[in-house]
Design a protein around this motif. Structure first.
Motif, PDB file in Angstrom:
ATOM      1  N   ARG A   1      48.748  44.209  47.986  1.00  0.00           N
ATOM      2  CA  ARG A   1      47.962  43.607  47.287  1.00  0.00           C
ATOM      3  C   ARG A   1      48.054  45.433  46.416  1.00  0.00           C
ATOM      4  O   ARG A   1      47.292  46.012  47.290  1.00  0.00           O
ATOM      5  CB  ARG A   1      46.789  43.219  47.100  1.00  0.00           C
ATOM      6  CG  ARG A   1      46.539  41.789  47.811  1.00  0.00           C
ATOM      7  CD  ARG A   1      44.971  41.106  48.176  1.00  0.00           C
ATOM      8  NE  ARG A   1      45.606  40.225  48.693  1.00  0.00           N
ATOM      9  CZ  ARG A   1      45.498  38.615  49.026  1.00  0.00           C
ATOM     10  NH1 ARG A   1      45.856  40.006  50.788  1.00  0.00           N
ATOM     11  NH2 ARG A   1      46.116  38.336  49.659  1.00  0.00           N
ATOM     12  N   PHE A   2      48.165  45.504  45.118  1.00  0.00           N
ATOM     13  CA  PHE A   2      47.312  46.190  44.786  1.00  0.00           C
ATOM     14  C   PHE A   2      46.675  45.579  43.349  1.00  0.00           C
ATOM     15  O   PHE A   2      47.066  46.069  41.910  1.00  0.00           O
ATOM     16  CB  PHE A   2      48.586  47.404  43.965  1.00  0.00           C
ATOM     17  CG  PHE A   2      48.458  49.046  43.926  1.00  0.00           C
ATOM     18  CD1 PHE A   2      47.256  49.281  43.305  1.00  0.00           C
ATOM     19  CD2 PHE A   2      49.217  49.294  44.949  1.00  0.00           C
ATOM     20  CE1 PHE A   2      47.224  50.760  43.298  1.00  0.00           C
ATOM     21  CE2 PHE A   2      49.411  50.931  44.330  1.00  0.00           C
ATOM     22  CZ  PHE A   2      47.428  51.966  43.398  1.00  0.00           C
ATOM     23  N   GLU A   3      45.253  45.734  43.328  1.00  0.00           N
ATOM     24  CA  GLU A   3      44.438  45.062  42.699  1.00  0.00           C
ATOM     25  C   GLU A   3      43.382  45.694  41.654  1.00  0.00           C
ATOM     26  O   GLU A   3      42.929  46.704  42.321  1.00  0.00           O
ATOM     27  CB  GLU A   3      43.748  43.939  43.575  1.00  0.00           C
ATOM     28  CG  GLU A   3      44.951  42.751  43.616  1.00  0.00           C
ATOM     29  CD  GLU A   3      44.331  41.607  44.514  1.00  0.00           C
ATOM     30  OE1 GLU A   3      44.550  40.696  44.491  1.00  0.00           O
ATOM     31  OE2 GLU A   3      43.000  42.371  45.251  1.00  0.00           O
ATOM     32  N   ARG A   4      43.305  45.590  40.804  1.00  0.00           N
ATOM     33  CA  ARG A   4      42.183  46.277  40.090  1.00  0.00           C
ATOM     34  C   ARG A   4      41.289  45.438  39.355  1.00  0.00           C
ATOM     35  O   ARG A   4      41.483  44.610  38.951  1.00  0.00           O
ATOM     36  CB  ARG A   4      42.362  47.543  38.884  1.00  0.00           C
ATOM     37  CG  ARG A   4      43.544  48.515  39.436  1.00  0.00           C
ATOM     38  CD  ARG A   4      44.546  49.150  38.924  1.00  0.00           C
ATOM     39  NE  ARG A   4      44.743  50.668  39.388  1.00  0.00           N
ATOM     40  CZ  ARG A   4      45.843  50.991  39.164  1.00  0.00           C
ATOM     41  NH1 ARG A   4      46.524  50.553  37.531  1.00  0.00           N
ATOM     42  NH2 ARG A   4      46.307  51.995  39.389  1.00  0.00           N
ATOM     43  N   TRP A   5      40.171  45.921  39.122  1.00  0.00           N
ATOM     44  CA  TRP A   5      39.351  45.409  37.698  1.00  0.00           C
ATOM     45  C   TRP A   5      38.606  45.978  36.298  1.00  0.00           C
ATOM     46  O   TRP A   5      38.428  46.650  36.589  1.00  0.00           O
ATOM     47  CB  TRP A   5      37.842  45.051  38.689  1.00  0.00           C
ATOM     48  CG  TRP A   5      36.360  43.970  37.817  1.00  0.00           C
ATOM     49  CD1 TRP A   5      35.203  44.254  37.394  1.00  0.00           C
ATOM     50  CD2 TRP A   5      36.608  42.675  36.961  1.00  0.00           C
ATOM     51  NE1 TRP A   5      34.648  43.674  36.725  1.00  0.00           N
ATOM     52  CE2 TRP A   5      35.653  42.420  36.443  1.00  0.00           C
ATOM     53  CE3 TRP A   5      37.960  41.828  37.175  1.00  0.00           C
ATOM     54  CZ2 TRP A   5      35.141  41.444  35.584  1.00  0.00           C
ATOM     55  CZ3 TRP A   5      37.855  40.822  36.456  1.00  0.00           C
ATOM     56  CH2 TRP A   5      36.479  40.487  35.694  1.00  0.00           C
ATOM     57  N   ARG A   6      39.826  45.579  35.397  1.00  0.00           N
ATOM     58  CA  ARG A   6      39.587  45.845  34.341  1.00  0.00           C
ATOM     59  C   ARG A   6      39.840  44.926  33.031  1.00  0.00           C
ATOM     60  O   ARG A   6      40.617  44.757  32.813  1.00  0.00           O
ATOM     61  CB  ARG A   6      40.861  46.730  33.838  1.00  0.00           C
ATOM     62  CG  ARG A   6      41.057  48.381  34.955  1.00  0.00           C
ATOM     63  CD  ARG A   6      42.287  49.324  35.217  1.00  0.00           C
ATOM     64  NE  ARG A   6      41.898  50.777  35.638  1.00  0.00           N
ATOM     65  CZ  ARG A   6      42.763  51.206  35.786  1.00  0.00           C
ATOM     66  NH1 ARG A   6      43.926  50.350  34.982  1.00  0.00           N
ATOM     67  NH2 ARG A   6      43.391  52.293  36.625  1.00  0.00           N
ATOM     68  N   PRO A   7      38.446  44.392  32.979  1.00  0.00           N
ATOM     69  CA  PRO A   7      38.364  43.700  32.405  1.00  0.00           C
ATOM     70  C   PRO A   7      39.094  42.919  30.925  1.00  0.00           C
ATOM     71  O   PRO A   7      39.282  42.631  30.334  1.00  0.00           O
ATOM     72  CB  PRO A   7      37.179  42.602  32.159  1.00  0.00           C
ATOM     73  CG  PRO A   7      36.753  44.268  32.535  1.00  0.00           C
ATOM     74  CD  PRO A   7      37.017  44.337  33.688  1.00  0.00           C
ATOM     75  N   ARG A   8      38.229  44.647  30.618  1.00  0.00           N
ATOM     76  CA  ARG A   8      39.354  44.968  28.603  1.00  0.00           C
ATOM     77  C   ARG A   8      40.398  46.223  28.511  1.00  0.00           C
ATOM     78  O   ARG A   8      40.266  47.168  30.157  1.00  0.00           O
ATOM     79  CB  ARG A   8      37.984  45.484  27.583  1.00  0.00           C
ATOM     80  CG  ARG A   8      36.907  44.329  28.342  1.00  0.00           C
ATOM     81  CD  ARG A   8      35.615  44.988  27.476  1.00  0.00           C
ATOM     82  NE  ARG A   8      35.188  46.323  28.155  1.00  0.00           N
ATOM     83  CZ  ARG A   8      34.644  45.585  29.401  1.00  0.00           C
ATOM     84  NH1 ARG A   8      33.965  44.315  29.195  1.00  0.00           N
ATOM     85  NH2 ARG A   8      33.191  46.485  29.895  1.00  0.00           N
ATOM     86  N   PRO A   9      41.895  45.916  28.216  1.00  0.00           N
ATOM     87  CA  PRO A   9      42.631  46.907  28.190  1.00  0.00           C
ATOM     88  C   PRO A   9      42.224  47.966  27.698  1.00  0.00           C
ATOM     89  O   PRO A   9      41.155  47.933  26.696  1.00  0.00           O
ATOM     90  CB  PRO A   9      43.581  45.962  27.127  1.00  0.00           C
ATOM     91  CG  PRO A   9      43.259  44.469  26.787  1.00  0.00           C
ATOM     92  CD  PRO A   9      41.658  44.532  27.355  1.00  0.00           C
ATOM     93  N   LYS A  10      43.187  49.216  28.385  1.00  0.00           N
ATOM     94  CA  LYS A  10      42.774  50.244  27.704  1.00  0.00           C
ATOM     95  C   LYS A  10      43.866  50.508  27.082  1.00  0.00           C
ATOM     96  O   LYS A  10      43.523  51.308  25.697  1.00  0.00           O
ATOM     97  CB  LYS A  10      42.673  51.477  28.466  1.00  0.00           C
ATOM     98  CG  LYS A  10      42.335  50.482  30.211  1.00  0.00           C
ATOM     99  CD  LYS A  10      43.225  51.585  31.074  1.00  0.00           C
ATOM    100  CE  LYS A  10      42.805  53.264  31.182  1.00  0.00           C
ATOM    101  NZ  LYS A  10      42.807  54.196  32.437  1.00  0.00           N
TER     102      LYS A  10
END
Length: 374
Positions: free
Chosen positions: A173-182
């Motif tokens: 897993r390569f997971e992140r929590w970024r609920p808004r696009p950059k």
């Protein structure tokens, strides 16, 4: 080479002259160029970061502030081709859509090249570049730095030692929590940009799976655009069946509110579970630099993974498996050795093409809802 007093060979010569510094031109000084490539090049014995190509004046100033006023800055890669006889290696850390054209230009100028992943948008393009490099007798290497992550190095040792038995399933897993696009090209929906997580983080997890368990014979994938305003895939799952029977389940996501284990590897004798990311990227982002005789890539013992059977590691199952230090500097040390004829290419374009076969199959599988046979 041309030029009074130069000891370096003409472009396309098999190996640089012994003892002479290898002068590197770096194209691109965004995230990849400034955080990963430039510091690692500068830290490699025998390498000299000669020129950074960026048309952004602020980035030019940033590069000179870190590497000194002797560093040359160029606004266009064309300036490198005009000075090809003064350079020994080109590193391409520019946006994905430019990789093929710039690598082609470098090779045609007689210069070996390192290309950030993905080397191309298709496996066919990667193989064309590999053929050109082979024809010219030039090194063409792909920056798959995650082969030198601490957890990956540790897992390879565990597999070599045989303590897990026969591996049946590999979860990565390569997971992140970024609920808004950059924003930016990495999240663009334009196919020409080669954005989205499938080709970004997916390039890493697929490459690692192929290195560990060999060729893929079938691929199934699910790929979604979850976040409001997002254009490219931000939540993707890839299931790979390897020729040896191992099944790899690979997850890349920017929408994971609770992160899973980085690795969960299940074998006939035991399993290995490891949480957390290798610390090297965070260290480089913080301005830390690898140096001789200084610990690098070392993580706290509390982050070590565990090896065992019959119980979850989160409830005390298994035993701690000491994590080997991460070693991104080893990639460029291997490139330097290969250029001098003292070692092999650490990541060939042919290997990158095999990973792109899987990524292309995953894209087709997700689009058509089918399992793709390779």
């Amino acid at each position: 080479m041309t030029g009074t007093g130069s000891t370096r060979p003409t472009p396309g010569s098999p190996h640089p002259s012994p003892g002479s510094p290898l002068r590197v031109g770096l194209i691109g000084y965004g995230l990849a160029g400034s955080v990963f490539h430039a510091p690692l090049i500068a830290a490699t014995e025998g390498f000299v970061l000669d020129t950074v190509v960026t048309s952004n004046p602020e980035r030019q100033a940033q590069a000179r502030a870190e590497f000194g006023d002797a560093l040359r800055c160029a606004a266009s890669a064309d300036e490198l081709w005009d000075r090809a006889d003064e350079l020994d290696l080109i590193v391409i850390a520019s946006p994905n859509k430019t990789h093929v054209s710039l690598a082609t230009a470098a090779l045609k100028a007689g210069l070996p090249a390192v290309v950030d992943k993905p080397i191309a948008g298709t496996a066919a393009e990667a193989r064309e570049l590999a053929a050109l490099a082979d024809e010219r007798g030039l090194l063409l290497s792909v920056f798959q730095n995650r082969r030198w992550d601490n957890d990956f190095r540790t897992l390879r040792k565990l597999l070599d030692d045989g303590g897990l038995g026969d591996v049946w399933r590999f979860e990565s897993r390569f997971e992140r929590w970024r609920p808004r696009p950059k924003g930016g090209w990495r999240e663009s929906g334009d196919p020409q940009e080669i954005g989205g997580l499938l080709y970004d983080l997916g390039s890493h997890v697929v490459d690692q799976a192929l290195v560990l368990f060999g060729p893929a014979v079938s691929v199934y994938a699910e790929s979604d655009v979850r976040r409001p305003g997002a254009e490219a895939d931000d939540d993707t799952f890839i299931a790979v069946t390897h020729a040896n029977g191992v099944r790899s389940h690979l997850y890349v996501s920017a929408t994971t509110a609770q992160l899973g284990p980085r690795f969960r590897v299940l074998g006939s004798e035991a399993g290995y579970v490891k949480y957390g990311l290798d610390p090297q990227e965070a260290a480089l982002r913080d301005g830390k630099r690898p140096a001789t005789h200084t610990p690098w890539g070392v993580e706290d013992e509390a982050m070590w993974g565990r090896v065992g059977s019959g119980e979850s590691p989160l409830t005390g199952g298994g035993s701690p498996a000491p994590t080997l230090p991460g070693d991104y500097p080893a990639y460029y040390a291997a490139v330097a050795a290969a250029l001098r004829g003292e070692g092999r290419n650490p990541v060939s374009a042919h290997e990158a093409a095999a990973a792109l076969d899987v990524l292309e199959a995953a894209r087709r599988s997700a689009r058509d809802g089918v399992t793709v046979t390779l």
